[in-house]
Enzyme design. Structure first.
Site, short mmCIF file in Angstrom:
data_model
loop_
_atom_site.label_atom_id
_atom_site.label_comp_id
_atom_site.label_asym_id
_atom_site.label_seq_id
_atom_site.Cartn_x
_atom_site.Cartn_y
_atom_site.Cartn_z
N HIS A 185 5.21 54.93 44.00
CA HIS A 185 3.96 55.55 44.45
C HIS A 185 3.30 54.62 45.49
O HIS A 185 3.48 53.40 45.43
CB HIS A 185 3.05 55.74 43.21
CG HIS A 185 1.71 56.30 43.53
ND1 HIS A 185 0.64 55.50 43.88
CD2 HIS A 185 1.26 57.58 43.56
CE1 HIS A 185 -0.42 56.27 44.12
NE2 HIS A 185 -0.06 57.53 43.93
N PRO A 186 2.54 55.17 46.43
CA PRO A 186 2.00 54.31 47.51
C PRO A 186 1.10 53.16 47.06
O PRO A 186 0.87 52.23 47.83
CB PRO A 186 1.21 55.30 48.38
CG PRO A 186 1.82 56.63 48.09
CD PRO A 186 2.29 56.59 46.66
N ARG A 187 0.59 53.18 45.83
CA ARG A 187 -0.20 52.02 45.40
C ARG A 187 0.68 50.90 44.83
O ARG A 187 0.18 49.84 44.49
CB ARG A 187 -1.26 52.43 44.37
CG ARG A 187 -2.62 52.66 45.03
CD ARG A 187 -3.73 52.81 44.04
NE ARG A 187 -3.91 51.66 43.19
CZ ARG A 187 -4.53 51.69 42.01
NH1 ARG A 187 -5.01 52.83 41.56
NH2 ARG A 187 -4.68 50.60 41.29
N LYS A 188 1.98 51.17 44.74
CA LYS A 188 2.87 50.16 44.21
C LYS A 188 3.33 49.22 45.34
O LYS A 188 3.07 49.47 46.51
CB LYS A 188 4.07 50.83 43.53
CG LYS A 188 3.66 51.83 42.44
CD LYS A 188 2.84 51.16 41.35
CE LYS A 188 2.58 52.06 40.15
NZ LYS A 188 1.56 53.08 40.37
N VAL A 189 4.08 48.17 44.95
CA VAL A 189 4.44 47.14 45.94
C VAL A 189 5.42 47.69 46.98
O VAL A 189 5.34 47.39 48.16
CB VAL A 189 5.00 45.90 45.22
CG1 VAL A 189 5.50 44.86 46.20
CG2 VAL A 189 3.91 45.29 44.34
#
Ligand SMILES: Cc1ncc(COP(=O)(O)O)c(C=O)c1O
Length: 383
Positions: A185-189
């Site tokens: 997901h885009p909030r992940k690294v």
């Protein structure tokens, strides 16, 4: 005044070129790019095998399904996680049994697991919350003693590290338990838009997950093409459509190359926050255990009891200064969807962290000026 976001993905020309390559190749779903992404991700983790899928939630669901979990089985886990962790247990009809967490890591408290064991316990499902490694050494020992499987929810923890033997550091999600699941997901690294991965060691379980992600089809499209003649597939059990697209697979391959640099930059930014905030009288800060290194997917602050401002007030005041934050990790047991499933144990630390912690902006590319703006705004609000 420019807004400072809480997170920002690192996607550039390399990812755009990779997506273009996949689009123009004529094969856009679960093909050669996904197969290469799986190999390259497994190599990055030092994992024997990896299976890609459409999200971190799908990865959790596939892992629990492939371990044959079902109604009547219990899974020891935390309420204090994104709701996907508990939801995946319910997708397979099993019961999540929530255990409280440690205050300074936000991770499952291994001391409390023993009391939650019953003859129905089959799996311990542990997040490495917000990238902070959980106490796998003690959890794996407990699991061995009671013949339980361990699934690591490493959704946030790509690039985090753990030391289970003196001087020996290994990537979280190798896996050290039976299976580890990841989110893109885009909030992940690392991000592929949405996306997920499972690492594991047992070829049969991995092959079963690879089938389940495509409706348990006995032969993949690639295998049918390679067969040389006409062959028909079969569907031995009920599976899902959890495929990852080849466009995402191609992007993921570029993201894998960036991991060391992204983690180094996150660690630099986290160290700067710690230095700037550690003497703030109203705040507690997250703490890495001596045997774990976070990837700092998120850096959070905890408002102490004596802090005169509430979480929402602090977040609102930061927003008015152009700084976006998110509240700390939620608790599934407090949501209406879990009303029918009250927690067997009190979860005071989980609830306290949900109510009193705030995730601050942190992303590679964040400038020192932006970070100083966050720190001075916070100091001003907490004065
Ligand atoms: C701990 C944890 N588990 C699972 C997930 C689910 O991942 P996804 O959003 O890719 O489905 C997340 C996502 O935020 C997460 O933080």
């Amino acid at each position: 005044m420019t807004q400072i976001p809480v997170a920002r993905p690192t996607l550039g020309e390399e990812e755009a070129a990779a997506a273009r390559r996949a689009i123009l190749s004529g094969w856009v779903v679960q093909g050669p790019e996904v197969a290469a992404f799986e190999k390259e991700f497994a190599a990055l983790m030092g994992a024997p095998l990896a299976v890609a899928c459409s999200s971190g939630t799908a990865a959790l669901h596939l892992a629990l399904a492939a371990l044959d979990l079902g109604p009547g089985d219990e899974v020891i886990t935390v309420s204090h996680s994104f709701i996907a962790t508990a939801n995946a247990v319910r997708y397979v009809g099993a019961t999540p049994v929530f255990v409280d967490v440690e205050y300074l890591t936000g991770n499952i408290d291994p001391e409390l697991i023993g009391a939650a064991l019953t003859p129905r316990t089959r799996v311990i499902l542990v997040p490495h919350q917000l990238g902070m490694p959980c106490d796998l050494g003690r959890i794996l020992a407990l699991a061995r003693e009671h013949n339980l499987k361990v699934v690591e929810d490493a959704a946030c923890a790509i690039g985090a590290e753990i030391s289970l033997a003196p001087g020996d550091w290994e990537p979280i999600g190798r896996p050290h338990g039976d299976l580890a699941t990841f989110s893109f997901h885009p909030r992940k690294v690392l991000t592929t838009g949405d996306g997920g991965m499972i690492t594991g060691t047992d070829p049969e379980i991995m092959a079963r997950m690879a089938r389940l992600r495509t409706h348990a089809m006995s032969l993949s499209t690639a295998e049918r093409e390679r067969a040389g003649g006409i062959v028909f597939e079969q569907y031995a059990e009920v599976g899902y459509n959890y495929r990852l697209s080849d466009i995402q697979g191609a992007v993921g391959r570029e993201q894998v190359k960036r991991l060391p640099g992204l983690v180094a930059e996150r660690r630099r930014l986290a160290a700067r926050y710690r230095e700037a905030l550690e003497n703030q009288v109203f705040l507690d800060l997250p703490q890495e255990p001596v045997w774990g290194k976070s990837n700092w997917q998120s850096f959070w602050i905890i408002l102490k009891e004596e802090c005169p401002r509430q979480q929402r007030q602090v977040m609102q005041a930061l927003l008015e200064k152009g700084i976006r934050t998110v509240r700390g990790v939620m608790c599934a047991h407090r949501e209406p969807a879990y009303r029918e499933l009250p927690s067997r144990f009190p979860l005071p630390v989980s609830e306290r962290l949900q109510d009193r912690s705030i995730i601050l902006p942190l992303y590679p590319g964040m400038t020192d000026d932006e970070q100083e703006r966050v720190v001075s705004a916070l100091m001003e609000i907490l004065k």
